[in-house]
Write a protein that holds these residues in place. Structure first.
Motif, PDB file in Angstrom:
ATOM      1  N   LEU A 125       0.828  -1.211   0.000  1.00 22.71           N
ATOM      2  CA  LEU A 125       0.000   0.000   0.000  1.00 22.71           C
ATOM      3  C   LEU A 125       0.860   1.259   0.000  1.00 22.71           C
ATOM      4  O   LEU A 125       0.545   2.236  -0.682  1.00 22.71           O
ATOM      5  N   LEU A 128       2.079   2.370  -3.457  1.00 21.06           N
ATOM      6  CA  LEU A 128       1.120   2.791  -4.478  1.00 21.06           C
ATOM      7  C   LEU A 128       1.225   4.296  -4.721  1.00 21.06           C
ATOM      8  O   LEU A 128       1.578   5.061  -3.831  1.00 21.06           O
ATOM      9  N   GLU A 183       0.319   8.249  -5.418  1.00 13.91           N
ATOM     10  CA  GLU A 183      -0.574   9.319  -4.957  1.00 13.91           C
ATOM     11  C   GLU A 183      -1.365   8.912  -3.722  1.00 13.91           C
ATOM     12  O   GLU A 183      -0.777   8.494  -2.733  1.00 13.91           O
ATOM     13  N   ASP A 184      -2.678   9.018  -3.776  1.00 18.33           N
ATOM     14  CA  ASP A 184      -3.514   8.779  -2.600  1.00 18.33           C
ATOM     15  C   ASP A 184      -4.002   7.334  -2.478  1.00 18.33           C
ATOM     16  O   ASP A 184      -4.711   7.008  -1.526  1.00 18.33           O
ATOM     17  N   SER A 185      -3.615   6.483  -3.408  1.00 17.95           N
ATOM     18  CA  SER A 185      -4.111   5.108  -3.401  1.00 17.95           C
ATOM     19  C   SER A 185      -3.736   4.365  -2.123  1.00 17.95           C
ATOM     20  O   SER A 185      -4.551   3.627  -1.558  1.00 17.95           O
ATOM     21  N   LEU A 213      -5.851   5.518   0.870  1.00 16.90           N
ATOM     22  CA  LEU A 213      -7.210   4.986   0.727  1.00 16.90           C
ATOM     23  C   LEU A 213      -7.240   3.486   1.033  1.00 16.90           C
ATOM     24  O   LEU A 213      -8.180   2.992   1.660  1.00 16.90           O
ATOM     25  N   GLY A 214      -6.214   2.773   0.603  1.00 18.89           N
ATOM     26  CA  GLY A 214      -6.114   1.338   0.903  1.00 18.89           C
ATOM     27  C   GLY A 214      -5.968   1.080   2.393  1.00 18.89           C
ATOM     28  O   GLY A 214      -6.592   0.157   2.940  1.00 18.89           O
TER      29      GLY A 214
END
Length: 151
Positions: free
Chosen positions: A31, A34, A36-38, A41-42
């Motif tokens: 996580l 990943l 940017e914001d991924s 969010l994960g």
């Protein structure tokens, strides 16, 4: 009957340890890598999902260990089981006092509402999680060792 209880207890605790180990050393790093914001969010989604199931798993594991300790009180290996239970209690206390408060905040975060120090909070969660995983591994090892004590 005691042997079956020992095996079930060890498997349930062992799978829980595997999940927590995976969170620390597999899922978290994936996580975090990943873009940017991924990743954030994960982490939030994982906090919601695992936050719902792990309390039941922790308490269930602790209950199984307690039942094994009582059922096999006069058998060899019970000291190992009691020590494993003490470590599981430590992990529950750590979770409630140190990890759950951070997780409860994290699971509501989005890129729009997360605090500026969100990475610091996640790093703090990770550090405490590593300690918790170490205690869980020790508890699992003690339960596995107790299996070798049953005649």
């Amino acid at each position: 009957m005691l042997s079956a209880l020992e095996v079930v207890t060890t498997v349930v605790v062992g799978v829980m340890v595997g999940v927590e180990f995976s969170v620390a050393f597999v899922i978290g790093p994936i996580l975090d890598a990943l873009p940017e914001d991924s990743g954030q969010l994960g982490h939030a989604h994982g906090g919601r999902m695992l936050g719902a199931v792990m309390p039941v798993w922790y308490i269930g594991s602790l209950v199984l260990v307690a039942v094994r300790a009582v059922a096999g009180w006069h058998h060899q290996g019970t000291g190992l089981v009691v020590t494993a239970g003490a470590l599981l209690i430590l992990t529950v206390v750590m979770s409630l006092l140190l990890l759950v408060p951070i997780n409860n905040r994290n699971k509501t975060w989005t890129p729009e509402n997360r605090p500026e120090d969100w990475k610091e909070q996640m790093n703090r969660w990770n550090r405490w999680h590593y300690v918790r995983v170490a205690a869980l591994i020790a508890a699992f090892a003690l339960l596995a060792a107790a299996l070798t004590c049953t005649p």
